[in-house]
Each structure stands twice: as C-alpha cells, then as structure tokens.
Write a protein that holds these residues in place. Structure first.
Motif, short mmCIF file in Angstrom:
data_model
loop_
_atom_site.label_atom_id
_atom_site.label_comp_id
_atom_site.label_asym_id
_atom_site.label_seq_id
_atom_site.Cartn_x
_atom_site.Cartn_y
_atom_site.Cartn_z
N GLN A 50 -0.46 -7.43 8.59
CA GLN A 50 -1.67 -7.56 7.76
C GLN A 50 -2.01 -9.01 7.43
N CYS A 98 -5.21 1.24 1.78
CA CYS A 98 -4.57 0.15 2.52
C CYS A 98 -5.44 -1.09 2.40
N LEU A 99 -4.81 -2.24 2.18
CA LEU A 99 -5.58 -3.48 2.03
C LEU A 99 -6.36 -3.81 3.30
N HIS A 140 4.46 4.07 4.55
CA HIS A 140 3.17 3.48 4.87
C HIS A 140 3.36 2.06 5.43
N GLU A 141 4.18 1.26 4.72
CA GLU A 141 4.36 -0.14 5.14
C GLU A 141 5.12 -0.23 6.46
N HIS A 144 3.08 0.17 9.55
CA HIS A 144 2.37 -1.04 10.00
C HIS A 144 3.18 -1.78 11.06
NI NI Z 1 -1.42 -0.56 4.60
#
Ligand code: NI
Length: 187
Positions: A50, A98-99, A140-141, A144
């Motif tokens: 991210q 999510c960012l 979730h992380e 990524h």
């Molecule tokens: Ni996320």
C-alpha cells in the motif's frame, strides 16, 4: 513522515510480496513511516504494497476499535514475514474497509481464530493465537502480501454493485483526506 497510499488499480497491490531478509536496509525507519502513514489516514493496519513496496511488512494498531472489539485494546504489531495458520471455527461476516479503497466498505467472511507467526523489526520470532476482529485485521493485511484485496472475497453480485465506485477510484475521481497515489493512466 507519512507516505502516499497506493490506491486500487495500481499494479503494486496485485503482486506477491517478497520475504524480508535481515540484511534489508532501513527496515526500522520504514516501519516508522508506515505507522505514521497509517495514523495519518486513520487506518488500523497497513501493508507495504500500500506504500508501493512488495515486501512482507505489515503494521497494525488495533486500539482505536477497542471500544467495539475488546480483543483489540492496546494491540500494536510490526509483522515481518507473517504466516497465518487457520484454526478451527466457522467463518463470520463483518464489514471491512481498506485505505487503498477509499469510500468503500463490504462484508467479508473470515475465520475467527488463527495462529500467527512472525518476526519483529529486530528479527525476533513470535507466535500467538489471535481471535475475533483482531484476527480479521491480520488476515486482511496478510492478504495484501499475496496481492489480494478484501473485495476479492465478496460475491460477484456485490462486486457488480460497486463497479462504478471501483472505476472512479481507478480513474482518480474521488476525494480523499490523506495523500494517495492513483493507478497509472491506461493508454
Ligand atoms: Ni487493506
């Protein structure tokens, strides 16, 4: 110092991240910047893709959601090379954001209990059983790092319903309160 958050549509979010070696240069400084970026954008987790890096690094500070999810109180992690083992238990559904997908939130099924193994920024090994919303954040992380986003877990119908919003993120037609980097323009 915070960094721009790469948004949905950027290819860096879809690549599988590389294992971090102890020789990795500037790891602690990078982790600090990732925490700064996460706090500035009011997230509870951030993975290296991210911020444009395909390295297996995740930061989490789940304390801001402790009022709703007591298991998150005071839980702050720097996860280098994290590995998840799924423990028994039926998946539960809860809303996630999510960012990298500003303005969106969808229900996602995830297992409730995991065993997490990781090393910290000093390459000290850790292992812990984690449950509830904290386990959700970790899953979730860690997704990524595999090039996965939470919207990959939603039904085709839900995905269809948010198609226009996804297109707007890719096209840069959104407003965001934190610094972002859009997908490269399609030729
Ligand atoms: Ni996320």
């Amino acid at each position: 110092m915070s960094l721009p958050v790469y948004l949905y549509g950027h290819p860096v979010l879809r690549r599988i991240s590389k294992t971090v070696e102890p020789s990795y240069k500037g790891l602690k400084e990078l982790v600090e910047k990732m925490f700064d970026t996460m706090y500035e954008s009011e997230g509870v987790g951030l993975a290296a893709p991210q911020i444009g890096l395909n390295d297996r690094i995740v930061v989490i500070d789940a304390d801001p959601v402790a009022e709703s999810f007591p298991e998150c109180a005071g839980r702050k992690f720097t996860l280098i090379n994290p590995e998840i083992e799924i423990l028994e238990g039926a998946p539960t559904s809860h809303a996630e954001g999510c960012l990298s997908l500003p303005g969106l939130s969808e229900n996602v099924n995830r297992v409730e209990h995991i065993r997490l193994r990781w090393v910290d920024a000093d390459f000290q090994p850790h292992e812990e059983e984690i449950s509830g919303f904290l386990a959700r954040i970790v899953q979730h992380e860690c997704d990524h790092l595999e090039g996965k986003l939470y919207i990959d877990h939603i039904s085709p119908i839900r995905k269809q319903l948010i198609r226009a919003k996804l297109r707007n993120i890719v096209a840069g037609k959104i407003r965001c309160d934190y610094p972002v980097r859009y997908a490269p323009k399609q030729k």
